[in-house]
Write an enzyme that holds these catalytic residues in place. Structure first.
Site, PDB file in Angstrom:
ATOM      1  N   HIS A  54       0.862  -1.255  -0.107  1.00 18.95           N
ATOM      2  CA  HIS A  54      -0.010  -0.034   0.077  1.00 18.95           C
ATOM      3  C   HIS A  54       0.790   1.312  -0.006  1.00 18.95           C
ATOM      4  O   HIS A  54       0.534   2.174  -0.680  1.00 18.95           O
ATOM      5  CB  HIS A  54      -0.833   0.051   1.206  1.00 18.95           C
ATOM      6  CG  HIS A  54      -1.884  -1.309   1.076  1.00 18.95           C
ATOM      7  ND1 HIS A  54      -3.048  -1.088   0.627  1.00 18.95           N
ATOM      8  CD2 HIS A  54      -1.872  -2.363   1.912  1.00 18.95           C
ATOM      9  CE1 HIS A  54      -3.638  -2.183   0.675  1.00 18.95           C
ATOM     10  NE2 HIS A  54      -3.053  -2.997   1.414  1.00 18.95           N
ATOM     11  N   ASP A  84       2.791  -6.091   2.144  1.00 23.84           N
ATOM     12  CA  ASP A  84       1.303  -5.354   2.782  1.00 23.84           C
ATOM     13  C   ASP A  84       1.708  -4.210   3.575  1.00 23.84           C
ATOM     14  O   ASP A  84       0.968  -3.921   4.564  1.00 23.84           O
ATOM     15  CB  ASP A  84       0.353  -6.572   3.578  1.00 23.84           C
ATOM     16  CG  ASP A  84      -0.823  -5.861   3.783  1.00 23.84           C
ATOM     17  OD1 ASP A  84      -1.401  -4.970   3.175  1.00 23.84           O
ATOM     18  OD2 ASP A  84      -1.813  -6.370   4.558  1.00 23.84           O
ATOM     19  N   ARG A  93     -13.391 -30.035  10.785  1.00 21.91           N
ATOM     20  CA  ARG A  93     -14.751 -30.507  10.248  1.00 21.91           C
ATOM     21  C   ARG A  93     -14.937 -29.391   8.984  1.00 21.91           C
ATOM     22  O   ARG A  93     -16.065 -29.532   8.379  1.00 21.91           O
ATOM     23  CB  ARG A  93     -15.811 -30.247  11.232  1.00 21.91           C
ATOM     24  CG  ARG A  93     -15.696 -31.645  12.085  1.00 21.91           C
ATOM     25  CD  ARG A  93     -16.956 -31.806  12.821  1.00 21.91           C
ATOM     26  NE  ARG A  93     -17.295 -30.727  13.977  1.00 21.91           N
ATOM     27  CZ  ARG A  93     -16.786 -30.790  15.012  1.00 21.91           C
ATOM     28  NH1 ARG A  93     -16.135 -31.955  15.455  1.00 21.91           N
ATOM     29  NH2 ARG A  93     -16.918 -29.848  15.880  1.00 21.91           N
ATOM     30  N   HIS A 128      -2.790 -12.574   1.631  1.00 25.56           N
ATOM     31  CA  HIS A 128      -1.915 -12.810   2.839  1.00 25.56           C
ATOM     32  C   HIS A 128      -2.584 -14.073   3.715  1.00 25.56           C
ATOM     33  O   HIS A 128      -3.577 -13.827   4.406  1.00 25.56           O
ATOM     34  CB  HIS A 128      -2.115 -11.382   3.718  1.00 25.56           C
ATOM     35  CG  HIS A 128      -3.320 -10.707   3.751  1.00 25.56           C
ATOM     36  ND1 HIS A 128      -4.342 -11.263   4.003  1.00 25.56           N
ATOM     37  CD2 HIS A 128      -3.490  -9.211   3.563  1.00 25.56           C
ATOM     38  CE1 HIS A 128      -5.453 -10.144   4.027  1.00 25.56           C
ATOM     39  NE2 HIS A 128      -4.942  -9.245   3.615  1.00 25.56           N
ATOM     40  N   GLU A 137      -7.298  -4.390  -3.802  1.00 34.49           N
ATOM     41  CA  GLU A 137      -7.655  -4.985  -2.572  1.00 34.49           C
ATOM     42  C   GLU A 137      -9.079  -4.228  -1.993  1.00 34.49           C
ATOM     43  O   GLU A 137      -9.017  -3.247  -1.410  1.00 34.49           O
ATOM     44  CB  GLU A 137      -6.783  -4.893  -1.366  1.00 34.49           C
ATOM     45  CG  GLU A 137      -6.956  -5.805  -0.379  1.00 34.49           C
ATOM     46  CD  GLU A 137      -5.865  -5.832   0.777  1.00 34.49           C
ATOM     47  OE1 GLU A 137      -5.981  -6.586   1.643  1.00 34.49           O
ATOM     48  OE2 GLU A 137      -5.144  -4.936   0.659  1.00 34.49           O
TER      49      GLU A 137
END
Length: 398
Positions: free
Chosen positions: A69, A284, A237, A226, A139
């Protein structure tokens, strides 16, 4: 008198695309790698500017950050040429020679300003000497509110194909990667469209079940934003996004290897499962990277940065201040992988994912001369961006 467009790196270890050369040379001409090999095979060096490199140093391909960014006080969302140029000048210090300017969830007008600015900058950017912006990573805002993280909730919207098409037009076709949640209405349809257009679809900020992730893969998703952060985790499960990512080689997974976003043990787990073929190192990072502790802006939100950690007021992690060169060092330390494997995750894999491996991502004849010189501790000593010295430790950059 030697030509400024001719550079000869001498004596360095070379991690080339297909071999390791213990003591070699690399010839650079007009932004490109034109020849390399063992030092005892070097001929015709008189026209070149010679750079003697210690034999303990290694030449590796420049790092490619597909998710960043900001840096050095600048952010993609500032929507100015100065901001993008600031980032492009700062990143060679950490070995990054190219990147995707990454947006954040914001109101439509702010996103449009940012992508218009980036699209214009990309077409006019310098041809060498600073990091190259390869395109835009969108993003948000097509993410799941339940997994928003630092994405501002009030601006999150459902995937909107008409809106995306408008944005791609405004960006001059420069949106190369899109992070979205496939479980949202129209999510799979958007992934199909992106796949048809050759744009990378990334599953991120998502609460998708294992089944939805497999549906997204069938639609064309090939990337995960990420890994571990802001996604449905692994459960015995319900494998979730994490389980699907670890099981399927078709998905390349970004990872923020700063020891904060993902514990070193989990980095090691992901590496053991995905191997170096399946991971992409990213930062990031936000504008606070390269700056002191303090309070900074990210997507209109206050972020407090202290001792390498960036958080919102409620304690939510908000991007990073990680340098990509440090991520390379960290993954070697956390996993025991080789430098060659770490470079694969920082250079080769992102280049292949963005479909630019014919010109970036490895040291090979004919490719852009994006080269990083690392010392024996893997610290960046020099960075060449398309054949021009962009950073030298302890020296003048330029």
């Amino acid at each position: 008198m030697a030509d400024d467009n001719l550079i000869l790196l001498k004596g360095v270890q070379i991690y080339s695309e297909n071999e390791f050369i213990k003591k070699g040379f690399i010839k650079i001409k007009n932004n490109k790698i034109v020849e390399f090999g063992p030092l005892d095979q070097l001929i015709h060096e008189e026209d070149f500017n010679v750079v003697d490199v210690p034999s303990t140093y290694a030449a590796v391909p420049g790092f490619i950050d597909v998710h960043i960014h900001g840096a050095d006080g600048a952010d993609t969302m500032d929507a100015t040429e100065v901001a993008l140029k600031t980032m492009a000048n700062a990143l060679p210090k950490e070995g990054t020679t190219s990147f995707l300017a990454t947006t954040i969830t914001q109101d439509v007008e702010q996103i449009e300003n940012a992508i218009i600015n980036a699209g214009e900058y990309i077409h006019l950017q310098p041809s060498q000497g600073i990091a190259e912006i390869l395109g835009i990573h969108l993003e948000g805002p097509f993410v799941n509110r339940e997994r928003a993280g630092a994405q501002p909730l009030q601006h999150i919207i459902e995937p909107d194909l008409a809106l995306f098409k408008r944005w791609q037009t405004l960006s001059n076709g420069m949106i190369k990667l899109v992070t979205l949640a496939p479980e949202l209405p129209n999510g799979l349809d958007m992934i199909r469209y992106l796949n048809e257009q050759g744009i990378v679809s990334s599953i991120g900020h998502s609460d998708a079940t294992y089944e939805i992730v497999t549906d997204a893969m069938k639609a064309g998703a090939s990337h995960v934003t990420h890994l571990f952060n802001q996604m449905r985790g692994l459960h015995h499960r319900e494998p979730g996004v994490v389980g699907a990512t670890l099981l399927h080689d078709e998905l390349k997974a970004e990872m923020i290897v700063d020891g904060i976003h993902v514990r070193p043990e989990m980095v090691h787990l992901a590496y053991k499962q995905k191997k170096s073929d399946g991971l992409i190192l990213i930062t990031d990072s936000m504008r606070a990277k390269c700056l002191k502790n303090g309070t900074y802006d990210l997507g209109g939100q206050e972020v407090n940065v202290e001792d390498g950690t960036a958080v919102l007021s409620d304690g939510t992690l908000a991007g990073s201040v990680l340098k990509l060169g440090h991520a390379v060092k960290n993954i070697i330390h956390y996993t025991g992988c080789s430098l060659k494997e770490a470079v694969k995750m920082a250079s080769e894999n992102p280049a292949k994912q963005l479909n630019i491996f014919e010109r970036k991502g490895s040291i090979a004849v004919g490719k852009d001369a994006d080269i990083v010189i690392l010392d024996e501790h893997y610290d960046v000593q020099m960075t060449f961006c398309r054949g021009k010295l962009a950073y030298k430790k302890g020296g003048n950059e330029g």
